[in-house]
Design an enzyme around this catalytic site. Structure first.
Site, PDB file in Angstrom:
ATOM      1  N   LYS A  65      -2.723   9.397  -2.222  1.00 57.04           N
ATOM      2  CA  LYS A  65      -2.239   8.398  -3.183  1.00 57.04           C
ATOM      3  C   LYS A  65      -2.743   8.601  -4.613  1.00 57.04           C
ATOM      4  O   LYS A  65      -2.091   8.185  -5.563  1.00 57.04           O
ATOM      5  CB  LYS A  65      -2.604   6.984  -2.707  1.00 57.04           C
ATOM      6  N   ASP A 101       1.758  -1.331  -3.028  1.00 54.56           N
ATOM      7  CA  ASP A 101       0.700  -1.861  -2.149  1.00 54.56           C
ATOM      8  C   ASP A 101       0.125  -3.163  -2.713  1.00 54.56           C
ATOM      9  O   ASP A 101      -0.219  -4.078  -1.956  1.00 54.56           O
ATOM     10  CB  ASP A 101      -0.451  -0.848  -2.020  1.00 54.56           C
TER      11      ASP A 101
HETATM   12  P1  NAP Z   1      -7.656   7.329   1.326  1.00 51.64           P
HETATM   13  O1  NAP Z   1      -7.223   7.309  -0.079  1.00 51.64           O
HETATM   14  O2  NAP Z   1      -7.747   8.612   2.052  1.00 51.64           O
HETATM   15  O3  NAP Z   1      -9.086   6.573   1.389  1.00 51.64           O
HETATM   16  C1  NAP Z   1      -9.763   6.428   2.599  1.00 51.64           C
HETATM   17  C2  NAP Z   1     -11.052   5.628   2.422  1.00 51.64           C
HETATM   18  O4  NAP Z   1     -11.616   5.437   3.705  1.00 51.64           O
HETATM   19  C3  NAP Z   1     -12.099   6.326   1.577  1.00 51.64           C
HETATM   20  O5  NAP Z   1     -12.875   5.354   0.920  1.00 51.64           O
HETATM   21  C4  NAP Z   1     -12.945   7.062   2.635  1.00 51.64           C
HETATM   22  O6  NAP Z   1     -14.310   7.229   2.273  1.00 51.64           O
HETATM   23  C5  NAP Z   1     -12.908   6.065   3.782  1.00 51.64           C
HETATM   24  N1  NAP Z   1     -13.041   6.753   5.069  1.00 51.64           N
HETATM   25  C6  NAP Z   1     -12.191   7.671   5.601  1.00 51.64           C
HETATM   26  N2  NAP Z   1     -12.643   8.087   6.800  1.00 51.64           N
HETATM   27  C7  NAP Z   1     -13.821   7.429   7.018  1.00 51.64           C
HETATM   28  C8  NAP Z   1     -14.770   7.426   8.084  1.00 51.64           C
HETATM   29  N3  NAP Z   1     -14.608   8.191   9.172  1.00 51.64           N
HETATM   30  N4  NAP Z   1     -15.845   6.604   7.980  1.00 51.64           N
HETATM   31  C9  NAP Z   1     -16.027   5.835   6.902  1.00 51.64           C
HETATM   32  N5  NAP Z   1     -15.154   5.782   5.845  1.00 51.64           N
HETATM   33  C10 NAP Z   1     -14.071   6.572   5.915  1.00 51.64           C
HETATM   34  O7  NAP Z   1      -6.697   6.404   2.245  1.00 51.64           O
HETATM   35  P2  NAP Z   1      -5.832   5.139   1.778  1.00 51.64           P
HETATM   36  O8  NAP Z   1      -4.529   5.597   1.294  1.00 51.64           O
HETATM   37  O9  NAP Z   1      -6.698   4.308   0.905  1.00 51.64           O
HETATM   38  O10 NAP Z   1      -5.549   4.406   3.189  1.00 51.64           O
HETATM   39  C11 NAP Z   1      -6.601   3.837   3.929  1.00 51.64           C
HETATM   40  C12 NAP Z   1      -6.086   2.997   5.084  1.00 51.64           C
HETATM   41  O11 NAP Z   1      -5.355   1.868   4.612  1.00 51.64           O
HETATM   42  C13 NAP Z   1      -5.180   3.725   6.067  1.00 51.64           C
HETATM   43  O12 NAP Z   1      -5.522   3.333   7.368  1.00 51.64           O
HETATM   44  C14 NAP Z   1      -3.795   3.198   5.717  1.00 51.64           C
HETATM   45  O13 NAP Z   1      -2.904   3.233   6.820  1.00 51.64           O
HETATM   46  C15 NAP Z   1      -4.135   1.764   5.329  1.00 51.64           C
HETATM   47  N6  NAP Z   1      -3.112   1.161   4.455  1.00 51.64           N
HETATM   48  C16 NAP Z   1      -2.355   0.145   4.968  1.00 51.64           C
HETATM   49  C17 NAP Z   1      -1.402  -0.446   4.161  1.00 51.64           C
HETATM   50  C18 NAP Z   1      -0.555  -1.567   4.697  1.00 51.64           C
HETATM   51  O14 NAP Z   1       0.501  -1.807   4.134  1.00 51.64           O
HETATM   52  N7  NAP Z   1      -0.973  -2.279   5.711  1.00 51.64           N
HETATM   53  C19 NAP Z   1      -1.207  -0.002   2.854  1.00 51.64           C
HETATM   54  C20 NAP Z   1      -2.026   1.011   2.372  1.00 51.64           C
HETATM   55  C21 NAP Z   1      -2.973   1.600   3.199  1.00 51.64           C
HETATM   56  P3  NAP Z   1     -14.809   8.487   1.383  1.00 51.64           P
HETATM   57  O15 NAP Z   1     -14.522   8.103  -0.058  1.00 51.64           O
HETATM   58  O16 NAP Z   1     -16.248   8.592   1.683  1.00 51.64           O
HETATM   59  O17 NAP Z   1     -13.996   9.683   1.829  1.00 51.64           O
END
Ligand code: NAP
Length: 282
Positions: A65, A101
């Site tokens: 993103k 979002d």
């Molecule tokens: P992203 O940009 O990849 O960010 C992921 C975040 O989670 C980062 O802060 C990362 O930490 C942390 N993380 C990843 N793996 C981890 C682990 N094993 N242990 C601890 N922290 C971890 O992803 P994103 O786009 O923000 O999406 C994140 C989640 O939100 C996904 O599950 C997505 O499906 C959900 N989401 C849902 C909606 C909805 O409409 N319901 C909308 C948007 C997103 P680091 O910085 O340390 O890597």
């Protein structure tokens, strides 16, 4: 035939193809939506391919993103402030990045608005979704303070720095998920919002807060929608806390992308029913 897609890694769990293809079919639109798995190093090439093949738009999910912005022709003002894009629209043959979002998050939390104003919020994660959520909280709610808790402390600190001037009256601070006083940090929060993918299918046995306890006056939201109820939400519910899953946000952000692409309203009720049916089968 108008083509749409979602780009992510992993992306197989995403129900966006089911959401949009169901809506296209219900409205009789000649459109198709597919999931494209792209590793970070292939993102440039993936976008170039979609551009070349004339895709009318696409969604972006984790972990692209933030990185996607440099592959687009324009990024709208709100998405620039957020620093993340989840929807791309082709306008005058230009790829324009937008963030739906924020709107999805705000609409899904509308019933709990009064619980956020004046509250201490704990935001888990500092990625693309966290940026949209934090922006929405600062611009549309008035929390007392926000603590960003992340695996990488540096990224949480950067997020606090980037958004520090957005709402100067709301203090932002950053903490590590591995901090010794994790339980104390969670206990001090009235609102806990998980934006990490920890607990998402197939890792449904995991929670970003494995050892910590919740209390009944807390509000706990998880952005994850597969499964509908994550381990984090189960634990919070067992403690009597109010819980909110990610399905409503997913529906609202998707409906907004659909409107941007087609100019039509997504038929929310039948699409939601189809998605719930699919989730029950998993
Ligand atoms: P992203 O940009 O990849 O960010 C992921 C975040 O989670 C980062 O802060 C990362 O930490 C942390 N993380 C990843 N793996 C981890 C682990 N094993 N242990 C601890 N922290 C971890 O992803 P994103 O786009 O923000 O999406 C994140 C989640 O939100 C996904 O599950 C997505 O499906 C959900 N989401 C849902 C909606 C909805 O409409 N319901 C909308 C948007 C997103 P680091 O910085 O340390 O890597």
């Amino acid at each position: 035939m108008n083509l749409y897609a979602i780009i992510g890694h992993p992306v197989a769990h995403s129900l966006s193809p089911l959401m949009h293809n169901t809506a296209f079919e219900l409205l009789g639109l000649q459109c198709r939506y597919e999931a494209i798995d792209s590793e970070p190093e292939d993102l440039r090439e993936t976008v170039a391919t979609l551009r070349e093949k004339g895709y009318s738009g696409f969604n972006i999910t984790l972990p692209h993103k933030e990185a996607i912005r440099s592959h687009l022709d324009e990024v709208d003002k709100d998405a620039q402030i957020i620093g993340a894009v989840n929807t791309v629209v082709r306008r005058d043959n230009k790829l324009v990045g937008i963030n739906t979002d924020t709107r999805g998050f705000l609409r899904s939390l509308e019933p709990f608005r009064t619980r956020i104003t004046g509250s201490r919020v704990l935001l888990l994660g500092a990625g693309g979704a966290a940026r949209a959520v934090l922006c929405a909280l600062l611009q549309h709610h008035q929390p007392a303070r926000v603590v960003i808790l992340n695996r990488s402390l540096e990224r949480a600190e950067q997020l606090a720095l980037d958004f520090g001037n957005l709402q100067p009256l709301v203090p932002l601070s950053a903490e590590s998920l591995f901090d010794d006083n994790l339980q104390g940090t969670v206990a001090q929060a009235e609102v806990v919002i998980n934006t990490t993918p920890v607990g998402m299918i197939p890792y449904t046995h995991s929670s970003p807060l494995e050892e910590t306890k919740f209390s009944k006056n807390q509000l706990c939201m998880d952005l994850i929608y597969v499964p509908l109820e994550t381990k984090l939400l189960k634990r919070a519910q067992e403690a009597g806390a109010t819980t909110v899953g990610g399905l409503d946000m997913f529906m609202h952000q998707g409906a907004e992308s659909f409107r941007l692409w087609t100019g039509q309203d997504l038929p929310e009720e039948p699409v939601r029913e189809t998605i719930l049916q699919k989730l029950k089968e998993q």
